[in-house]
Design a protein around this motif. Structure first.
Motif, PDB file in Angstrom:
ATOM      1  N   THR A 244      -7.900  -7.006  -2.451  1.00  0.00           N
ATOM      2  CA  THR A 244      -8.519  -7.520  -1.227  1.00  0.00           C
ATOM      3  C   THR A 244      -7.907  -6.832  -0.014  1.00  0.00           C
ATOM      4  O   THR A 244      -6.730  -6.484  -0.017  1.00  0.00           O
ATOM      5  N   ILE A 245      -8.728  -6.658   1.007  1.00  0.00           N
ATOM      6  CA  ILE A 245      -8.268  -6.107   2.283  1.00  0.00           C
ATOM      7  C   ILE A 245      -8.453  -7.177   3.343  1.00  0.00           C
ATOM      8  O   ILE A 245      -9.528  -7.786   3.452  1.00  0.00           O
ATOM      9  N   ALA A 246      -7.409  -7.417   4.124  1.00  0.00           N
ATOM     10  CA  ALA A 246      -7.460  -8.435   5.172  1.00  0.00           C
ATOM     11  C   ALA A 246      -6.729  -7.920   6.397  1.00  0.00           C
ATOM     12  O   ALA A 246      -6.013  -6.914   6.349  1.00  0.00           O
ATOM     13  N   VAL A 247      -6.927  -8.618   7.500  1.00  0.00           N
ATOM     14  CA  VAL A 247      -6.155  -8.386   8.717  1.00  0.00           C
ATOM     15  C   VAL A 247      -5.289  -9.612   8.940  1.00  0.00           C
ATOM     16  O   VAL A 247      -5.792 -10.745   8.908  1.00  0.00           O
ATOM     17  N   ASN A 248      -4.004  -9.424   9.142  1.00  0.00           N
ATOM     18  CA  ASN A 248      -3.119 -10.552   9.427  1.00  0.00           C
ATOM     19  C   ASN A 248      -3.583 -11.230  10.710  1.00  0.00           C
ATOM     20  O   ASN A 248      -3.511 -10.652  11.789  1.00  0.00           O
ATOM     21  N   SER A 249      -4.102 -12.471  10.559  1.00  0.00           N
ATOM     22  CA  SER A 249      -4.632 -13.258  11.677  1.00  0.00           C
ATOM     23  C   SER A 249      -5.816 -12.573  12.353  1.00  0.00           C
ATOM     24  O   SER A 249      -6.025 -12.709  13.561  1.00  0.00           O
TER      25      SER A 249
END
Length: 270
Positions: A244-249
């Protein structure tokens, strides 16, 4: 009494027009003692693949149940309404591929039936609202103890429509992986499992490059979000073991400009 006292429900109906409540009411009018679990009703409209992915991700964590799923752009047309028996419960919905990944996750179809017995339907049957008039009423009758064979003729499990598998391959030192879910937070869940990283000898803290149609983006392979600064891209294994790819906050789908169905390329950063 039926062995099924729990019914789960997934649709693309949304929550603003009363369609979900209508289906709940029809079900409880037939089988008032049943317990309902709503999986989601905000599947993007007509997005069969996203609905199929959510159904397959969630139902393994539910008790054995009747699982009703309706993402049905072909409602009223040639597609069949079906019930599929598995070791993990019954799946009821349109035969358009929506049920296929969840049925596979449940160990495969043991038997399948076309829903043709009008005595189990709500009359008159609308051409455009089979969730209310066919799928939920049939589920309600099955929960009350109606035999599965009474819903209609048995059909070949091999004739059921199956969605093609998501894109997922290693090529030229890169991992090509389809976005199978862009969730509420904007996290991009990929088709590849975490063990795919064995081919890269990647360790926690290592940088990777994610290539999208818009360009290249640098991310860090982490175990938890706080291992990257606020606003930075994190690459990690989600709660069901998918990369998975996410952005912190933040929102990775917006940052990268991609959504469900697009194929990303991942490689180790130089």
């Amino acid at each position: 009494m039926s062995e099924y006292q729990i019914i789960s429900f997934l649709t693309d109906y949304g929550l603003s027009d009363g369609f979900v409540a209508t289906c709940h009411g029809v079900l409880l009018g037939i089988s008032p003692g049943v317990r309902l679990i709503d999986i989601s009703h905000v599947v993007p409209p007509q997005d069969i693949r996203t609905g199929a992915r959510l159904l397959a991700r969630v139902t393994p964590y539910l008790p054995k149940a009747i699982h009703v799923a309706v993402v049905d752009p072909g409602v009223g047309g040639q597609r069949r309404p079906v019930a599929v028996d598995t070791a993990r419960g019954l799946f009821i919905g349109p035969d358009n591929g929506l049920l296929s990944w969840a049925v596979e996750a449940a160990g495969g179809a043991l038997a399948a039936y076309e829903l043709t017995n009008g005595k189990l339907f709500r009359e008159p049957v609308s051409r455009t609202f089979h969730g209310r008039d066919i799928f939920m009423p049939v589920a309600g009758h099955l929960a009350r103890g109606t035999a599965l064979a009474e819903v209609g003729p048995e059909i070949s499990t091999g004739s059921l429509v199956a969605l093609p598998a998501p894109v997922e391959r290693l090529e030229g030192g890169e991992l090509h992986s389809e976005v199978i879910l862009a969730d509420h937070f904007g996290n991009l869940h990929l088709a590849s499992a975490v063990d795919r990283l064995d081919s890269f000898s990647l360790s926690v803290g290592d940088p990777v490059v994610c290539v999208t149609p818009a360009g290249e983006h640098r991310a860090t392979y982490v175990e938890v979000f706080e291992e990257v600064p606020l606003g930075e891209l994190a690459f990690y294994g989600d709660a069901v073991g998918q990369l998975t790819i996410a952005v912190n906050s933040g929102n990775a789908a917006e940052r990268l400009g991609v959504t469900t169905g697009e194929v990303l390329r991942i490689r180790i950063a130089p």
